[in-house]
Each structure stands twice: as structure tokens, then as C-alpha cells.
Design a protein around this motif. Structure first.
Motif, PDB file in Angstrom:
ATOM      1  N   THR A   1       0.743  -1.285  -0.481  1.00 18.49           N
ATOM      2  CA  THR A   1       0.069   0.116  -0.328  1.00 18.49           C
ATOM      3  C   THR A   1       0.573   0.811  -0.087  1.00 18.49           C
ATOM      4  OG1 THR A   1      -0.451   0.055   2.304  1.00 18.49           O
ATOM      5  CG2 THR A   1      -2.047  -1.030   1.002  1.00 18.49           C
ATOM      6  N   ASP A   2       1.909   1.293  -0.183  1.00 20.70           N
ATOM      7  CA  ASP A   2       3.069   2.429  -0.559  1.00 20.70           C
ATOM      8  C   ASP A   2       2.416   2.836  -1.334  1.00 20.70           C
ATOM      9  OD1 ASP A   2       5.544   4.538  -0.974  1.00 20.70           O
ATOM     10  OD2 ASP A   2       6.562   2.727  -0.651  1.00 20.70           O
ATOM     11  N   ARG A   3       1.773   4.575  -0.901  1.00 15.82           N
ATOM     12  CA  ARG A   3       1.604   5.483  -1.770  1.00 15.82           C
ATOM     13  C   ARG A   3       2.135   6.712  -2.715  1.00 15.82           C
ATOM     14  NH1 ARG A   3      -2.957   8.142   2.094  1.00 15.82           N
ATOM     15  NH2 ARG A   3      -1.475   7.479   2.986  1.00 15.82           N
TER      16      ARG A   3
ATOM     17  N   VAL B   1       6.362   5.423  -3.375  1.00 12.08           N
ATOM     18  CA  VAL B   1       6.959   4.508  -4.398  1.00 12.08           C
ATOM     19  C   VAL B   1       6.209   3.960  -4.025  1.00 12.08           C
ATOM     20  CG1 VAL B   1       9.198   3.681  -4.654  1.00 12.08           C
ATOM     21  CG2 VAL B   1       8.983   6.126  -3.411  1.00 12.08           C
ATOM     22  N   PRO B   2       6.165   3.043  -5.337  1.00 14.87           N
ATOM     23  CA  PRO B   2       5.046   1.966  -5.423  1.00 14.87           C
ATOM     24  C   PRO B   2       5.576   0.825  -5.573  1.00 14.87           C
ATOM     25  CG  PRO B   2       4.861   3.810  -7.390  1.00 14.87           C
ATOM     26  CD  PRO B   2       5.915   4.392  -6.606  1.00 14.87           C
ATOM     27  N   VAL B   3       4.827  -0.327  -5.618  1.00 13.92           N
ATOM     28  CA  VAL B   3       5.328  -1.419  -5.075  1.00 13.92           C
ATOM     29  C   VAL B   3       6.364  -2.295  -5.979  1.00 13.92           C
ATOM     30  CG1 VAL B   3       3.585  -2.856  -5.216  1.00 13.92           C
ATOM     31  CG2 VAL B   3       5.226  -3.926  -3.793  1.00 13.92           C
ATOM     32  N   GLU B   4       5.018  -1.347  -7.107  1.00 12.61           N
ATOM     33  CA  GLU B   4       6.600  -2.667  -8.738  1.00 12.61           C
ATOM     34  C   GLU B   4       7.974  -1.944  -8.592  1.00 12.61           C
ATOM     35  OE1 GLU B   4       1.874  -1.474  -9.515  1.00 12.61           O
ATOM     36  OE2 GLU B   4       3.480  -0.647  -8.205  1.00 12.61           O
ATOM     37  N   ASN B   5       8.525  -1.248  -7.909  1.00 11.47           N
ATOM     38  CA  ASN B   5       9.693  -0.890  -7.539  1.00 11.47           C
ATOM     39  C   ASN B   5      10.256  -2.054  -7.757  1.00 11.47           C
ATOM     40  OD1 ASN B   5      10.342   2.160  -8.164  1.00 11.47           O
ATOM     41  ND2 ASN B   5       8.875   2.185  -8.325  1.00 11.47           N
ATOM     42  N   THR B   6      10.053  -1.976  -6.248  1.00 13.45           N
ATOM     43  CA  THR B   6      10.260  -3.849  -6.105  1.00 13.45           C
ATOM     44  C   THR B   6      10.213  -5.000  -6.462  1.00 13.45           C
ATOM     45  OG1 THR B   6      10.585  -3.195  -3.633  1.00 13.45           O
ATOM     46  CG2 THR B   6      10.285  -6.017  -4.028  1.00 13.45           C
ATOM     47  N   LEU B   7       8.903  -5.377  -7.383  1.00 15.19           N
ATOM     48  CA  LEU B   7       8.615  -6.726  -7.917  1.00 15.19           C
ATOM     49  C   LEU B   7       9.675  -6.080  -9.263  1.00 15.19           C
ATOM     50  CD1 LEU B   7       4.708  -6.437  -8.336  1.00 15.19           C
ATOM     51  CD2 LEU B   7       6.206  -7.430  -6.742  1.00 15.19           C
ATOM     52  N   MET B   8       9.774  -4.810  -9.628  1.00 16.65           N
ATOM     53  CA  MET B   8      10.503  -5.186 -10.695  1.00 16.65           C
ATOM     54  C   MET B   8      12.219  -5.345 -10.171  1.00 16.65           C
ATOM     55  SD  MET B   8       9.197  -1.678 -12.895  1.00 16.65           S
ATOM     56  CE  MET B   8      10.829  -1.291 -14.465  1.00 16.65           C
ATOM     57  N   LEU B   9      12.681  -5.076  -9.384  1.00 14.65           N
ATOM     58  CA  LEU B   9      14.031  -5.521  -9.122  1.00 14.65           C
ATOM     59  C   LEU B   9      13.817  -6.505  -8.763  1.00 14.65           C
ATOM     60  CD1 LEU B   9      16.504  -4.986  -7.294  1.00 14.65           C
ATOM     61  CD2 LEU B   9      14.961  -4.723  -4.960  1.00 14.65           C
TER      62      LEU B   9
ATOM     63  N   HIS C   1       4.687   5.181   3.210  1.00 11.25           N
ATOM     64  CA  HIS C   1       5.483   4.840   3.104  1.00 11.25           C
ATOM     65  C   HIS C   1       6.313   5.457   4.159  1.00 11.25           C
ATOM     66  CE1 HIS C   1       9.078   5.150   0.312  1.00 11.25           C
ATOM     67  NE2 HIS C   1       9.464   6.354   0.083  1.00 11.25           N
ATOM     68  N   GLY C   2       7.563   4.720   4.032  1.00 14.89           N
ATOM     69  CA  GLY C   2       8.526   6.066   4.889  1.00 14.89           C
ATOM     70  C   GLY C   2       9.057   5.117   7.043  1.00 14.89           C
ATOM     71  N   LEU C   3       8.918   3.575   6.465  1.00 16.90           N
ATOM     72  CA  LEU C   3       8.066   3.098   8.205  1.00 16.90           C
ATOM     73  C   LEU C   3       9.713   3.021   8.586  1.00 16.90           C
ATOM     74  CD1 LEU C   3       5.401   0.350   6.919  1.00 16.90           C
ATOM     75  CD2 LEU C   3       4.685   3.448   7.948  1.00 16.90           C
ATOM     76  N   SER C   4      10.667   3.315   8.503  1.00 18.34           N
ATOM     77  CA  SER C   4      11.528   2.796   8.621  1.00 18.34           C
ATOM     78  C   SER C   4      11.415   1.068  10.045  1.00 18.34           C
ATOM     79  CB  SER C   4      12.232   3.589  10.178  1.00 18.34           C
ATOM     80  OG  SER C   4      13.510   3.652  10.828  1.00 18.34           O
TER      81      SER C   4
END
Length: 273
Positions: free
Chosen positions: A203-205, A207-215, A236-239
Motif C-alpha cells: 500500500t506504499d503511496r 514509491v509504488p511496490v512495482e519498484n520492488t517487483l521489477m527489482l 512509505h518511510g516506515l523505518s
């Protein structure tokens, strides 16, 4: 324990701050002990470096027996590759001072958050190799032995966090497809990329999770070892996902609080292989 502080001169006249926490050896245990190390690279959209993703992360790894270092790299108005060169210098410092800081120079990981994840991945993959060579660094000599990422900025394409690339490349970059491709990490994962650990929330609004899926897809294609954890909720930014590490002391997000131990366990297995 040693507290270490250095300033790294940026290639544009800026300065980065390098901070370290190194556990001393004891004659009661092993005076020759060398510990694995972690370089923490906080996020902040290349506009700042987050306190919440700096010392709290270093102390978490320190408590698990790792020597821990934090890089407060130069941000906007500094432009690419200023921060990349500073990250390379931070890795060089860790390995150069391995004896003094009791570091196993062959087991140095980096962990990057958000835009700091982009910087960490830029250093760990082949994306920045030409720029590193142009500034006098051997990319393999400063490449980390393992790469950990938290909700990372990866792609400059459809699912990009545009703000990060605006700050990294400047306002005139949008019409330069070659510059964008050069810093789109998923296009530069190959045999030199070390093992990867990554986590993100669905649910990251920002940096979309697609960044990680593409990685993950790029790692699979290249035969790079990858462990990924996707959590069902959290912005986003949960530390660390705890109340202490959240923006403004907000309530924590319990479902993501497992990631530090998962990362520590993964790193232990990776370095033992």
C-alpha cells in the motif's frame, strides 16, 4: 566501542558525513575478532537524509554484532553522481580501516531506504560503474558484498518516484532518456550484483511496490540471489515500523516489524555461505 566521524568531500564542493559505531575487541573474548559490517544509507528523496533511517538502523545491526556505519550523503542541489562517489568513498574507508575498526572487509553489506535504496543499489549493481571509474574508483573494490533495501526507489520509468529523480538529476532531465535509463536500476542488474534482500508494503503511496517487483524480476533474470518480503499494509518511510521510528511519533505498523530480524538472519546466512 569506537565512535567514528569523518567528512567526505563531495566532487561538487559539498560534504558528506560518515559516522561509525565499532565494537571493540576484548581480551576476555577474542582480541583478533573481525566483525561483518553494514553501511546504512538513509532515504529522503535525494532532498534530505532521514534521521529515522540512520542511527536507529545502525544501532539495530550493532546490537546483532555488526559494525555499523551511516552515510549522510550530499543531497540537492548536489546532482548525480555526487552521492554515488561519496558512497564509494564510504565503502573505501570501511575496508581501508578494517584492521582499526575490527571489520571483516570481505563481509560488508549496505542497506538503503527509499532514495537511499536507489543509491545503495547504484553502488552495488553495475549502474554506476562507468561513473566510479571516471572518478578514480575500481567498482569491484567498493561494491558491497550484500545489498539490503527497504521500500527502494528503483525504476525511472512508469512507476518512478519522480521527486527523487528531479532532485538527483535536476529539472532538465525529463527529456534525456539516456540519463534516465542510466539510473534505472532494474536495467543494470547482472552478474556483479551481490545477493539482495528487499522489503516493501503493498500500500506504499509514495514509491509504488512495482519498484520492488521489477527489482525481483531483474534479479531472477540475472540469476542474482534475492529474498523479498511484501507486507499487506503500511505507507512509505516506515523505518523499523515502531512508534519510536515513525514520522512524528505515529503509531507503529506491527506487520512490518519483523523485517529487521529477517534481514539479520538473511545476512548471517548469506555471509556464512
Amino acid at each position: 566501542m569506537q565512535y567514528i566521524e569523518r567528512f567526505i568531500d563531495g566532487i561538487d564542493g559539498s560534504k558528506a558525513r560518515f559516522i561509525g559505531y565499532a565494537i571493540d575487541n576484548s581480551p576476555e573474548i577474542d582480541m583478533q575478532r573481525r566483525r561483518p559490517a553494514v553501511l546504512v544509507i538513509p532515504g529522503g528523496g535525494y532532498a534530505m537524509t532521514s534521521d529515522r533511517e540512520a542511527e536507529p538502523i545502525a544501532l539495530k545491526f550493532l546490537s546483532a554484532g555488526y559494525q555499523a556505519f551511516v552515510l549522510r550523503y550530499s543531497v540537492s542541489p548536489s546532482r548525480y553522481p555526487v552521492a554515488l562517489i561519496e558512497a564509494a568513498e564510504a565503502m573505501r574507508l570501511i575496508r581501508e580501516h578494517a584492521d582499526e575498526w575490527h571489520v571483516d572487509a570481505d563481509h560488508v553489506a549496505t542497506i538503503g531506504f527509499s532514495a537511499g535504496g536507489h543509491l545503495a543499489a547504484n553502488l552495488a549493481t553495475s549502474a554506476g560503474d562507468d561513473d566510479l571509474r571516471a572518478h578514480g574508483y575500481d567498482p569491484d573494490a567498493v561494491r558491497p558484498n550484500a545489498l539490503m533495501l527497504a521500500y527502494p526507489v528503483i525504476t525511472s520509468g512508469e512507476f518512478a518516484h519522480r521527486g527523487s529523480f528531479d532532485e538527483l538529476l535536476g529539472p532538465d532531465h525529463k527529456a534525456d532518456a539516456d540519463r534516465l535509463e542510466a539510473v534505472s536500476i532494474e536495467r543494470h542488474i547482472d552478474a556483479v550484483t551481490p545477493p539482495v534482500f528487499v522489503w516493501h508494503t503493498m500500500t506504499d503511496r509514495t514509491v509504488p511496490v512495482e519498484n520492488t517487483l521489477m527489482l525481483v524480476q531483474a534479479c531472477k533474470r540475472a540469476g542474482v540471489q534475492v529474498e523479498a518480503h511484501l507486507y499487506p499494509e503500511g505507507d512509505h518511510g516506515l523505518s523499523l515500523g515502531t512508534k519510536e521510528s515513525m514520522w512524528g511519533g505515529q503509531d507503529g505498523v506491527p506487520c512490518v516489524q519483523s523485517w529487521p530480524q529477517l534481514a539479520i538472519d538473511w545476512l548471517g546466512r548469506t555471509f556464512a555461505a
